[in-house]
Scaffold this motif. Structure first.
Motif, PDB file in Angstrom:
ATOM      1  N   PRO A  63     -33.365  33.323 -29.003  1.00  0.00           N
ATOM      2  CA  PRO A  63     -32.495  33.423 -27.828  1.00  0.00           C
ATOM      3  C   PRO A  63     -33.239  33.027 -26.554  1.00  0.00           C
ATOM      4  O   PRO A  63     -34.423  33.325 -26.398  1.00  0.00           O
ATOM      5  CB  PRO A  63     -32.111  34.905 -27.784  1.00  0.00           C
ATOM      6  N   LEU A  64     -32.526  32.345 -25.663  1.00  0.00           N
ATOM      7  CA  LEU A  64     -33.093  31.896 -24.395  1.00  0.00           C
ATOM      8  C   LEU A  64     -32.171  32.284 -23.248  1.00  0.00           C
ATOM      9  O   LEU A  64     -30.961  32.345 -23.413  1.00  0.00           O
ATOM     10  CB  LEU A  64     -33.228  30.370 -24.368  1.00  0.00           C
ATOM     11  N   GLY A  65     -32.749  32.495 -22.097  1.00  0.00           N
ATOM     12  CA  GLY A  65     -31.956  32.687 -20.897  1.00  0.00           C
ATOM     13  C   GLY A  65     -31.837  34.132 -20.467  1.00  0.00           C
ATOM     14  O   GLY A  65     -32.649  34.982 -20.830  1.00  0.00           O
ATOM     15  N   ASP A  66     -30.799  34.390 -19.704  1.00  0.00           N
ATOM     16  CA  ASP A  66     -30.557  35.680 -19.071  1.00  0.00           C
ATOM     17  C   ASP A  66     -29.891  36.639 -20.054  1.00  0.00           C
ATOM     18  O   ASP A  66     -28.682  36.597 -20.244  1.00  0.00           O
ATOM     19  CB  ASP A  66     -29.685  35.471 -17.829  1.00  0.00           C
ATOM     20  N   ARG A  67     -30.689  37.483 -20.651  1.00  0.00           N
ATOM     21  CA  ARG A  67     -30.173  38.414 -21.655  1.00  0.00           C
ATOM     22  C   ARG A  67     -29.369  39.564 -21.042  1.00  0.00           C
ATOM     23  O   ARG A  67     -28.746  40.326 -21.753  1.00  0.00           O
ATOM     24  CB  ARG A  67     -31.329  38.952 -22.483  1.00  0.00           C
ATOM     25  N   LEU A  68     -29.406  39.683 -19.727  1.00  0.00           N
ATOM     26  CA  LEU A  68     -28.683  40.757 -19.043  1.00  0.00           C
ATOM     27  C   LEU A  68     -27.413  40.255 -18.345  1.00  0.00           C
ATOM     28  O   LEU A  68     -26.797  41.001 -17.597  1.00  0.00           O
ATOM     29  CB  LEU A  68     -29.601  41.431 -18.014  1.00  0.00           C
ATOM     30  N   LEU A  69     -26.993  39.022 -18.600  1.00  0.00           N
ATOM     31  CA  LEU A  69     -25.878  38.462 -17.855  1.00  0.00           C
ATOM     32  C   LEU A  69     -24.560  39.180 -18.086  1.00  0.00           C
ATOM     33  O   LEU A  69     -23.656  39.077 -17.260  1.00  0.00           O
ATOM     34  CB  LEU A  69     -25.742  36.954 -18.069  1.00  0.00           C
ATOM     35  N   LEU A  70     -24.430  39.957 -19.155  1.00  0.00           N
ATOM     36  CA  LEU A  70     -23.197  40.698 -19.402  1.00  0.00           C
ATOM     37  C   LEU A  70     -23.398  42.214 -19.322  1.00  0.00           C
ATOM     38  O   LEU A  70     -22.467  42.974 -19.584  1.00  0.00           O
ATOM     39  CB  LEU A  70     -22.634  40.328 -20.781  1.00  0.00           C
ATOM     40  N   LEU A 100     -21.041  44.248 -17.342  1.00  0.00           N
ATOM     41  CA  LEU A 100     -19.664  44.110 -17.820  1.00  0.00           C
ATOM     42  C   LEU A 100     -19.426  44.837 -19.142  1.00  0.00           C
ATOM     43  O   LEU A 100     -18.345  44.745 -19.712  1.00  0.00           O
ATOM     44  CB  LEU A 100     -19.314  42.623 -17.977  1.00  0.00           C
ATOM     45  N   GLY A 101     -20.452  45.531 -19.643  1.00  0.00           N
ATOM     46  CA  GLY A 101     -20.256  46.340 -20.842  1.00  0.00           C
ATOM     47  C   GLY A 101     -21.005  45.909 -22.083  1.00  0.00           C
ATOM     48  O   GLY A 101     -20.860  46.507 -23.143  1.00  0.00           O
ATOM     49  N   MET A 102     -21.829  44.863 -22.008  1.00  0.00           N
ATOM     50  CA  MET A 102     -22.587  44.427 -23.181  1.00  0.00           C
ATOM     51  C   MET A 102     -24.069  44.403 -22.831  1.00  0.00           C
ATOM     52  O   MET A 102     -24.515  43.612 -22.011  1.00  0.00           O
ATOM     53  CB  MET A 102     -22.140  43.049 -23.648  1.00  0.00           C
ATOM     54  N   SER A 103     -24.824  45.277 -23.500  1.00  0.00           N
ATOM     55  CA  SER A 103     -26.257  45.391 -23.218  1.00  0.00           C
ATOM     56  C   SER A 103     -27.030  44.199 -23.769  1.00  0.00           C
ATOM     57  O   SER A 103     -26.521  43.409 -24.566  1.00  0.00           O
ATOM     58  CB  SER A 103     -26.809  46.676 -23.842  1.00  0.00           C
ATOM     59  N   GLU A 104     -28.276  44.118 -23.354  1.00  0.00           N
ATOM     60  CA  GLU A 104     -29.171  43.059 -23.826  1.00  0.00           C
ATOM     61  C   GLU A 104     -29.291  43.082 -25.343  1.00  0.00           C
ATOM     62  O   GLU A 104     -29.175  42.045 -26.006  1.00  0.00           O
ATOM     63  CB  GLU A 104     -30.546  43.247 -23.179  1.00  0.00           C
ATOM     64  N   SER A 105     -29.502  44.250 -25.923  1.00  0.00           N
ATOM     65  CA  SER A 105     -29.674  44.336 -27.386  1.00  0.00           C
ATOM     66  C   SER A 105     -28.382  43.970 -28.110  1.00  0.00           C
ATOM     67  O   SER A 105     -28.424  43.315 -29.151  1.00  0.00           O
ATOM     68  CB  SER A 105     -30.160  45.722 -27.798  1.00  0.00           C
TER      69      SER A 105
END
Length: 176
Positions: free
Chosen positions: A134-141, A144-149
């Motif tokens: 995975p690449l990029g912003d893992r916190l972008l959601l 909005l209700g979806m964690s990084e993990s």
């Protein structure tokens, strides 16, 4: 084959629409497409998936720079739309080989046979230095209700699970 959808937040919740990527040649084209779907410069989520090989999420808010996440950088880099996203995440200087590490000297330049081991297999899983991860912003959601993990665990029905976390599954089903 690609599937792409836009989720645009409005005062009344989320609106979903599928989208054609035929006219998208650059990241700017994709951002413009998302901004056109935006209501009052609110949040727009663009989802792109290629036959369960990889998916990408692009988040646009007003005139802010886009936030991008790709599930598998190497798989995405092998496709036209994925390449747009990975180049933005990694920067355009990925093509420049300025250091010895970038030259990918594997011992075969002098005619020696290549002995494969785990390190070589890992390097083979990358595409032009783009890792198969995975690449990029893992916190972008995250807000909005979806964690990084949760985002990193997604694979086959990623869009459905993202829409569910955003509370937009009903409107997404009308698009599918």
């Amino acid at each position: 084959m690609y599937f792409a959808a836009l989720l645009a937040r409005t005062e009344d919740g989320w609106e979903a629409s599928d989208t054609e990527l035929d006219d998208v040649e650059t990241l700017s084209d994709l951002v413009d497409l998302a901004r056109d779907a935006s209501v009052d410069d609110d949040t727009v989520i663009v989802f792109i998936e290629q036959e369960d090989a990889w998916f990408g999420v692009l988040r646009i808010e007003g005139e802010d720079d886009p936030r991008i996440y790709v599930s598998d950088g190497a798989a995405a880099a092998r496709s036209s739309y994925g390449e747009i996203l990975t180049k933005e995440i990694l920067g355009d200087d990925q093509d420049d080989a300025d250091t010895l590490d970038d030259l990918n000297l594997d011992g075969t330049e002098d005619g020696e046979p290549l002995d494969r081991d785990d390190e070589d297999d890992e390097a083979a899983a990358s595409v032009d230095g783009v890792p198969a991860e995975p690449l990029g912003d893992r916190l972008l959601l995250a807000d909005l209700g979806m964690s990084e993990s949760q985002l990193q665990e997604l694979d086959s029905d990623a869009l459905g699970e993202i829409a569910d976390a955003l509370g937009a599954s009903d409107v997404l089903e009308t698009v599918r």
